[in-house]
Write a protein that holds these residues in place. Sequence first.
Motif, PDB file in Angstrom:
ATOM      1  N   UNK A  72       0.832  -1.247  -0.164  1.00 13.48           N
ATOM      2  CA  UNK A  72      -0.102   0.138   0.034  1.00 13.48           C
ATOM      3  C   UNK A  72       0.989   1.101  -0.070  1.00 13.48           C
ATOM      4  N   UNK A  73       1.926   1.361   0.784  1.00 10.97           N
ATOM      5  CA  UNK A  73       2.793   2.323   1.024  1.00 10.97           C
ATOM      6  C   UNK A  73       3.458   2.575  -0.623  1.00 10.97           C
ATOM      7  N   UNK A 100      -2.239   0.726   6.769  1.00  9.54           N
ATOM      8  CA  UNK A 100      -1.694   2.216   6.641  1.00  9.54           C
ATOM      9  C   UNK A 100      -0.549   2.435   7.223  1.00  9.54           C
ATOM     10  N   UNK A 101      -0.498   2.462   8.339  1.00 12.24           N
ATOM     11  CA  UNK A 101       0.672   3.023   9.169  1.00 12.24           C
ATOM     12  C   UNK A 101       1.771   1.926   9.393  1.00 12.24           C
ATOM     13  N   UNK A 102       1.393   0.682   8.774  1.00  9.05           N
ATOM     14  CA  UNK A 102       2.225  -0.582   8.740  1.00  9.05           C
ATOM     15  C   UNK A 102       2.364  -1.441  10.238  1.00  9.05           C
ATOM     16  N   UNK A 103       2.747  -2.464  10.432  1.00  7.60           N
ATOM     17  CA  UNK A 103       2.827  -3.192  11.540  1.00  7.60           C
ATOM     18  C   UNK A 103       3.381  -2.407  12.647  1.00  7.60           C
ATOM     19  N   UNK A 104       2.698  -2.064  13.683  1.00  6.79           N
ATOM     20  CA  UNK A 104       3.352  -1.261  15.026  1.00  6.79           C
ATOM     21  C   UNK A 104       3.978   0.039  14.411  1.00  6.79           C
ATOM     22  N   UNK A 109       7.356   6.657   9.797  1.00  7.56           N
ATOM     23  CA  UNK A 109       8.503   7.531   9.181  1.00  7.56           C
ATOM     24  C   UNK A 109       8.649   7.707   7.802  1.00  7.56           C
ATOM     25  N   UNK A 110       8.233   6.707   7.223  1.00  3.50           N
ATOM     26  CA  UNK A 110       8.325   6.585   5.416  1.00  3.50           C
ATOM     27  C   UNK A 110       7.600   7.559   5.092  1.00  3.50           C
ATOM     28  N   UNK A 111       6.196   7.583   5.506  1.00  2.00           N
ATOM     29  CA  UNK A 111       5.226   8.427   4.965  1.00  2.00           C
ATOM     30  C   UNK A 111       5.521   9.956   5.251  1.00  2.00           C
ATOM     31  N   UNK A 117       2.314  13.187   6.928  1.00  2.96           N
ATOM     32  CA  UNK A 117       2.302  13.033   8.310  1.00  2.96           C
ATOM     33  C   UNK A 117       0.894  12.623   8.760  1.00  2.96           C
ATOM     34  N   UNK A 118       0.534  12.333   9.920  1.00  2.00           N
ATOM     35  CA  UNK A 118      -0.721  11.615  10.227  1.00  2.00           C
ATOM     36  C   UNK A 118      -1.735  12.943  10.062  1.00  2.00           C
TER      37      UNK A 118
END
Length: 137
Positions: A72-73, A100-104, A109-111, A117-118
């Motif tokens: 997705x990223x 979306x934000x990944x596992x844990x 940081x990659x987004x 950002x959030x």
Amino acid sequence: GTELARRWRAEEYRPWSLERTVDELSFALLRLNLADIPVIRLGLAPEAELLPNILAGPWHPALGNMVQGRALFRWIEEQVRRLPAPLARLTLPGRLQGLFWGHKGELESEYQAISIPKSKVTFWDRPIVKFTTSDYN
């Protein structure tokens, strides 16, 4: 008792790291998704009898989630790169919130590195992804 196990013991085979596995599988998953080819399973279920028999390799209980989040990223990164103006807001289907934000939160940081950002991300009940480049679109 397999040929692969024999090769691993003889140091003729070295499995990929977890990081490389997630990276490579995310490329493959993205290509399959874009071609409308369904993928029904990623990784191995954490069954009590299976785990002690894993000799080596990139097993992780959240492998599928990690691969889907990275795919997705990659897709979002490509879409953002094609925008005619800087991204103001990204709106995604709620069903993608867990990926979306990944596992844990591993992808946060990659987004941020691609200016997402959030504060620019929202989720909604519609099945589409919306890339907004200004407050008026």
